[in-house]
Design an enzyme around this catalytic site. Structure first.
Site, PDB file in Angstrom:
ATOM      1  N   ASN A  13      -8.204  13.809 -15.488  1.00 26.34           N
ATOM      2  CA  ASN A  13      -7.740  15.114 -15.957  1.00 26.34           C
ATOM      3  C   ASN A  13      -6.824  14.875 -17.166  1.00 26.34           C
ATOM      4  O   ASN A  13      -6.619  13.731 -17.575  1.00 26.34           O
ATOM      5  CB  ASN A  13      -7.053  15.904 -14.828  1.00 26.34           C
ATOM      6  CG  ASN A  13      -5.819  15.202 -14.279  1.00 26.34           C
ATOM      7  OD1 ASN A  13      -5.102  14.487 -14.988  1.00 26.34           O
ATOM      8  ND2 ASN A  13      -5.568  15.386 -13.000  1.00 26.34           N
ATOM      9  N   LYS A  15      -3.573  15.040 -17.640  1.00 21.60           N
ATOM     10  CA  LYS A  15      -2.384  14.231 -17.376  1.00 21.60           C
ATOM     11  C   LYS A  15      -2.767  12.754 -17.209  1.00 21.60           C
ATOM     12  O   LYS A  15      -2.115  11.872 -17.779  1.00 21.60           O
ATOM     13  CB  LYS A  15      -1.680  14.747 -16.116  1.00 21.60           C
ATOM     14  CG  LYS A  15      -0.416  14.017 -15.770  1.00 21.60           C
ATOM     15  CD  LYS A  15       0.225  14.606 -14.534  1.00 21.60           C
ATOM     16  CE  LYS A  15       1.465  13.822 -14.157  1.00 21.60           C
ATOM     17  NZ  LYS A  15       2.099  14.333 -12.944  1.00 21.60           N
ATOM     18  N   GLU A  16      -3.810  12.494 -16.458  1.00 19.54           N
ATOM     19  CA  GLU A  16      -4.264  11.117 -16.257  1.00 19.54           C
ATOM     20  C   GLU A  16      -4.742  10.501 -17.573  1.00 19.54           C
ATOM     21  O   GLU A  16      -4.468   9.335 -17.852  1.00 19.54           O
ATOM     22  CB  GLU A  16      -5.404  11.090 -15.233  1.00 19.54           C
ATOM     23  CG  GLU A  16      -4.962  11.472 -13.832  1.00 19.54           C
ATOM     24  CD  GLU A  16      -6.120  11.812 -12.911  1.00 19.54           C
ATOM     25  OE1 GLU A  16      -5.912  11.725 -11.687  1.00 19.54           O
ATOM     26  OE2 GLU A  16      -7.216  12.179 -13.395  1.00 19.54           O
ATOM     27  N   ASP A  71     -13.514  16.777  -7.736  1.00 19.76           N
ATOM     28  CA  ASP A  71     -14.542  16.172  -6.889  1.00 19.76           C
ATOM     29  C   ASP A  71     -15.901  16.795  -7.174  1.00 19.76           C
ATOM     30  O   ASP A  71     -16.926  16.106  -7.184  1.00 19.76           O
ATOM     31  CB  ASP A  71     -14.203  16.356  -5.408  1.00 19.76           C
ATOM     32  CG  ASP A  71     -12.944  15.608  -5.004  1.00 19.76           C
ATOM     33  OD1 ASP A  71     -12.646  14.565  -5.614  1.00 19.76           O
ATOM     34  OD2 ASP A  71     -12.261  16.070  -4.075  1.00 19.76           O
TER      35      ASP A  71
END
Length: 125
Positions: A13, A15-16, A71
């Site tokens: 995402n 942030k990651e 997911d």
């Protein structure tokens, strides 16, 4: 040792993704594609050189729960790639499926008949 080194695709995402860039982790992992999920902004598809290949936009929707959206993206993406769809088509299908699951309370799955419609409408082969 990195378990995901040379993976076909990773799906961080926003942030990651920022954290991975800051720590040069994407360069260490060297995936073929980076599928950056961005919530209501959609999905960016990047290659291993971090070149933006395409942005797949999401439609505005009332979000009930984002649990399981990531997911959904990775599972639908995997299915579509296994069916020999290209990465862009696979991401379009995955984005539409994630769009559906966030509109449902709790965690949800995409009903088979809806998936079949999304798959065809997005150009799945």
């Amino acid at each position: 040792m990195y378990l995901y080194r040379n993976a076909y695709a990773i799906t961080p995402n926003e942030k990651e993704f920022k954290s991975m860039l800051k720590n040069d982790l994407i360069l260490e992992l060297d995936p073929k594609f980076i599928i950056r999920t961005m919530g209501e902004k959609g999905i960016d598809v990047l290659n291993s050189n971090l070149d933006l290949l395409e942005t797949i936009h999401s439609r505005p929707v009332e979000v009930f729960n984002v649990s399981g959206a990531g997911d959904t993206v990775i599972s639908i993406l995997s299915y579509c790639i296994a069916k020999k769809n290209d990465i862009i088509t696979a991401c379009k299908i995955a984005n539409e499926c994630a769009h559906y699951v966030v509109t449902k309370p709790g965690t949800s799955v995409v009903p088979r008949d809806l998936f079949d419609t999304i798959y065809i409408d997005c150009g799945g082969i």
